[in-house]
Design a protein around this motif. Sequence first.
Motif, PDB file in Angstrom:
ATOM      1  N   CYS A 193      -7.427   1.966  10.181  1.00  0.00           N
ATOM      2  CA  CYS A 193      -7.526   2.255   8.744  1.00  0.00           C
ATOM      3  C   CYS A 193      -7.775   0.972   7.962  1.00  0.00           C
ATOM      4  O   CYS A 193      -7.082  -0.020   8.156  1.00  0.00           O
ATOM      5  CB  CYS A 193      -6.237   2.878   8.215  1.00  0.00           C
ATOM      6  SG  CYS A 193      -5.880   4.479   8.910  1.00  0.00           S
ATOM      7  N   LYS A 194      -8.750   1.012   7.072  1.00  0.00           N
ATOM      8  CA  LYS A 194      -8.939  -0.127   6.170  1.00  0.00           C
ATOM      9  C   LYS A 194      -8.560   0.241   4.744  1.00  0.00           C
ATOM     10  O   LYS A 194      -8.473  -0.601   3.870  1.00  0.00           O
ATOM     11  CB  LYS A 194     -10.362  -0.690   6.252  1.00  0.00           C
ATOM     12  CG  LYS A 194     -11.420   0.152   5.568  1.00  0.00           C
ATOM     13  CD  LYS A 194     -12.727  -0.608   5.517  1.00  0.00           C
ATOM     14  CE  LYS A 194     -12.729  -1.737   4.503  1.00  0.00           C
ATOM     15  NZ  LYS A 194     -13.545  -1.434   3.316  1.00  0.00           N
ATOM     16  N   ASN A 195      -8.343   1.513   4.523  1.00  0.00           N
ATOM     17  CA  ASN A 195      -7.850   1.940   3.213  1.00  0.00           C
ATOM     18  C   ASN A 195      -7.062   3.229   3.393  1.00  0.00           C
ATOM     19  O   ASN A 195      -7.320   4.003   4.312  1.00  0.00           O
ATOM     20  CB  ASN A 195      -9.014   2.149   2.241  1.00  0.00           C
ATOM     21  CG  ASN A 195      -8.546   2.204   0.800  1.00  0.00           C
ATOM     22  OD1 ASN A 195      -7.389   1.887   0.493  1.00  0.00           O
ATOM     23  ND2 ASN A 195      -9.406   2.623  -0.084  1.00  0.00           N
TER      24      ASN A 195
ATOM     25  N   GLU B 255     -13.935   8.992   7.072  1.00  0.00           N
ATOM     26  CA  GLU B 255     -12.878   9.380   6.152  1.00  0.00           C
ATOM     27  C   GLU B 255     -12.145  10.571   6.746  1.00  0.00           C
ATOM     28  O   GLU B 255     -12.767  11.513   7.216  1.00  0.00           O
ATOM     29  CB  GLU B 255     -13.483   9.740   4.794  1.00  0.00           C
ATOM     30  CG  GLU B 255     -12.452   9.786   3.687  1.00  0.00           C
ATOM     31  CD  GLU B 255     -13.133   9.881   2.331  1.00  0.00           C
ATOM     32  OE1 GLU B 255     -13.545   8.831   1.809  1.00  0.00           O
ATOM     33  OE2 GLU B 255     -13.240  10.994   1.815  1.00  0.00           O
TER      34      GLU B 255
ATOM     35  N   THR C  60      -9.589   5.690   5.140  1.00  0.00           N
ATOM     36  CA  THR C  60     -10.916   5.254   5.558  1.00  0.00           C
ATOM     37  C   THR C  60     -10.743   4.370   6.787  1.00  0.00           C
ATOM     38  O   THR C  60      -9.895   3.482   6.796  1.00  0.00           O
ATOM     39  CB  THR C  60     -11.583   4.430   4.441  1.00  0.00           C
ATOM     40  OG1 THR C  60     -11.488   5.166   3.226  1.00  0.00           O
ATOM     41  CG2 THR C  60     -13.036   4.153   4.748  1.00  0.00           C
TER      42      THR C  60
ATOM     43  N   ARG D 119      -5.003   6.181   0.653  1.00  0.00           N
ATOM     44  CA  ARG D 119      -4.603   6.457  -0.722  1.00  0.00           C
ATOM     45  C   ARG D 119      -4.116   7.896  -0.858  1.00  0.00           C
ATOM     46  O   ARG D 119      -4.402   8.743  -0.007  1.00  0.00           O
ATOM     47  CB  ARG D 119      -5.771   6.202  -1.669  1.00  0.00           C
ATOM     48  CG  ARG D 119      -6.954   7.132  -1.469  1.00  0.00           C
ATOM     49  CD  ARG D 119      -8.119   6.779  -2.382  1.00  0.00           C
ATOM     50  NE  ARG D 119      -9.016   7.902  -2.560  1.00  0.00           N
ATOM     51  CZ  ARG D 119     -10.003   8.224  -1.741  1.00  0.00           C
ATOM     52  NH1 ARG D 119     -10.223   7.509  -0.645  1.00  0.00           N
ATOM     53  NH2 ARG D 119     -10.771   9.268  -1.983  1.00  0.00           N
TER      54      ARG D 119
ATOM     55  N   ALA E 285       0.840  -1.211   0.000  1.00  0.00           N
ATOM     56  CA  ALA E 285       0.000   0.000   0.000  1.00  0.00           C
ATOM     57  C   ALA E 285       0.873   1.259   0.000  1.00  0.00           C
ATOM     58  O   ALA E 285       0.585   2.234  -0.711  1.00  0.00           O
ATOM     59  CB  ALA E 285      -0.925  -0.007   1.212  1.00  0.00           C
TER      60      ALA E 285
ATOM     61  N   ILE F 296      -2.826   0.460  10.175  1.00  0.00           N
ATOM     62  CA  ILE F 296      -3.606  -0.260   9.176  1.00  0.00           C
ATOM     63  C   ILE F 296      -4.160  -1.558   9.771  1.00  0.00           C
ATOM     64  O   ILE F 296      -3.390  -2.380  10.292  1.00  0.00           O
ATOM     65  CB  ILE F 296      -2.723  -0.605   7.945  1.00  0.00           C
ATOM     66  CG1 ILE F 296      -1.925   0.632   7.471  1.00  0.00           C
ATOM     67  CG2 ILE F 296      -3.558  -1.213   6.826  1.00  0.00           C
ATOM     68  CD1 ILE F 296      -2.763   1.779   6.966  1.00  0.00           C
TER      69      ILE F 296
ATOM     70  N   SER G 190      -6.543  -5.549   5.339  1.00  0.00           N
ATOM     71  CA  SER G 190      -7.101  -4.467   4.531  1.00  0.00           C
ATOM     72  C   SER G 190      -6.563  -4.478   3.106  1.00  0.00           C
ATOM     73  O   SER G 190      -7.229  -4.075   2.170  1.00  0.00           O
ATOM     74  CB  SER G 190      -6.788  -3.110   5.166  1.00  0.00           C
ATOM     75  OG  SER G 190      -7.352  -3.024   6.444  1.00  0.00           O
ATOM     76  N   PHE G 191      -5.319  -4.927   2.951  1.00  0.00           N
ATOM     77  CA  PHE G 191      -4.698  -4.976   1.633  1.00  0.00           C
ATOM     78  C   PHE G 191      -4.182  -6.384   1.373  1.00  0.00           C
ATOM     79  O   PHE G 191      -3.960  -7.151   2.296  1.00  0.00           O
ATOM     80  CB  PHE G 191      -3.504  -4.003   1.567  1.00  0.00           C
ATOM     81  CG  PHE G 191      -3.884  -2.559   1.719  1.00  0.00           C
ATOM     82  CD1 PHE G 191      -4.311  -1.819   0.621  1.00  0.00           C
ATOM     83  CD2 PHE G 191      -3.830  -1.942   2.960  1.00  0.00           C
ATOM     84  CE1 PHE G 191      -4.672  -0.497   0.760  1.00  0.00           C
ATOM     85  CE2 PHE G 191      -4.198  -0.608   3.109  1.00  0.00           C
ATOM     86  CZ  PHE G 191      -4.620   0.110   2.008  1.00  0.00           C
TER      87      PHE G 191
END
Lengths: 259, 323
Positions: free
Chosen positions: B119-121, B143, B132, B123, B26, B155, B159-160
């Motif tokens: 955090c799940k995302n 957010e 997010t 960017r 990520a 994280i 999540s990734f």
Amino acid sequence: MNILVLLKMVPDVVEELKIGDDFKSLDRDWLRFILSESDEHALEQAIILKEKYGGTVTAVAPDAPELDDALYSALAKGADRAFKIIGEWDIYRSPGLAKVFSRFIEINNIMGEQTLILSGSQAIDDLEGEIVYYLAEFLGLPGCCVVTSVQYNPDSNCITLLKEFSGGLRGEFELSLPAVIGIQAAENPPRYIPIAKIRNIMKTQKIEEIEIPVEGIPNGLTIEKLFEPEVTDRAEILEGTPEEVARKLVEIFSDKGII
Amino acid sequence: MGNGIIIYIEHLRGIVSDISFEILGAARKIADDAKMTLYAVVAGKKVDALLPGLGKADKVITIEDDSLEMPTPRAIADILNAVGSAKGISLYMIGGTNISSGIGVILSVKQKIPLINLCKNIRYDDGAIIATNQLFGGKILSEVKIEDSKGIFCINPGSFKSEPGKSGTFPQTETFEFKSKESKLKFIKIIEPDLSDVDISKEEILVSVGRGIGSQDNISLAEDLVAVLGGAVSASRPVIDQGWLPLNRQVGKSGMIVKPKLYLALGISGAPEHVEGMKDSSLIVAINKDPAAPIFNFAHYGLCAEIEDIVPVLTDCIRNKKG
């Protein structure tokens, strides 16, 4: 031991959660508040430690709906004193709350050689959680979270902890008091207190109310927006009588070679 | 954007945790999009064995010290703080795991920069970093945005994908001198889970019970089902904490990671900590009376019903089928 247990009310996630008109907070009209689950375990662990090693338990919480019930229940379980910190709390998250708790500790001159501060390991309702580590930093004390067992050795004034890692592994740690510990689960499930006992406590004991003046409360980042998870791949919901859905499930299991 | 990103490489017993590869992947994307340098920090008693495979980082910064065998969160936060100060970086990514818990908070207090947990995302978008987060047991997302590249992002595991963070190449390394302070928190030993009666991570079928099972007596519904279906009974955290089932039955963040052919979730809401432990199961079927339970977002099939109404019927049905 002089045990301080820090509690917080959080929205009950079993209930429906509605996002407010500002899209930045939850609509409070819809919320039902309960004691944060890991805080409930912290309270239980505090009472267990008192029963084993003697001392006192003081419960402290910022004001919130349903809080009085939770504090009376704490007294009924065996807490010696219960404090309610008066103020507008819905805007504060862990960093701010930890500042207020640390000020409470200073004002009330609570810190001593045998002080153990307990709280829940993680709150579900804020971006930071882990209030225990904020408090440890603000008070300059050692801290440890995700703890499931606490044993005290009065001779060395040390506690032995079990901390959960992952894959079922746990780590054993030792720590001298005073310290701040985040409880994930108490060694026993939180005890049940009959309502009659709580009613009785309401007549004989008082919740002490206190205001904590704090300047410049730190409070982390502003939330841009709240939203509900977007579901792209939701489960196929089976409907029908129990017999019908059971038959459908058996078919699925059979198709997948499970039975 | 700032000078770079620093990520912390978590490891236990000489193995780099999966979350570190998730973050490497990520963070690599963010670093490429924002044209930043990606630094990975590895601290431990013996770090050389951990380095192969970390080639997605532009540079791996190593700190070796006997006291870092099982480092405290404060020791790691001190290291990340020192590395960040030396490189002029205030942007960090850390695993939201039990092992790494506390590092983000302590670093945030030291650096006076915000912590963004759960955090799940994450960017990069037009000069800002947007994350997010999973709040309220995964029922609500939030957010948040930082525009000055000052922040710590923790994280949530799972999540990734970890594959994009893995690399066959040996990274460029740089040793960093750091002497840890004496800690009052002393590591004694690791305790293995007791797997003498069952190892749920090896079972092909798991009937898993959550808070929605209602009472200890109702565990027998799951046991009866397992008796005809095979497999074992497992559980989510609240059931274990109530003492209704032993610790070795726990699925999730602190418990076991399972990947059975069938994961039948009875009365499990599907909080992120639980989903982390079972999301890779081949077939997930969830029975829950709350139609808004997040578990339905992960399950393949769902039934909105009371456990007591459906499970005995299902058990009978399977018994008949098997003859």
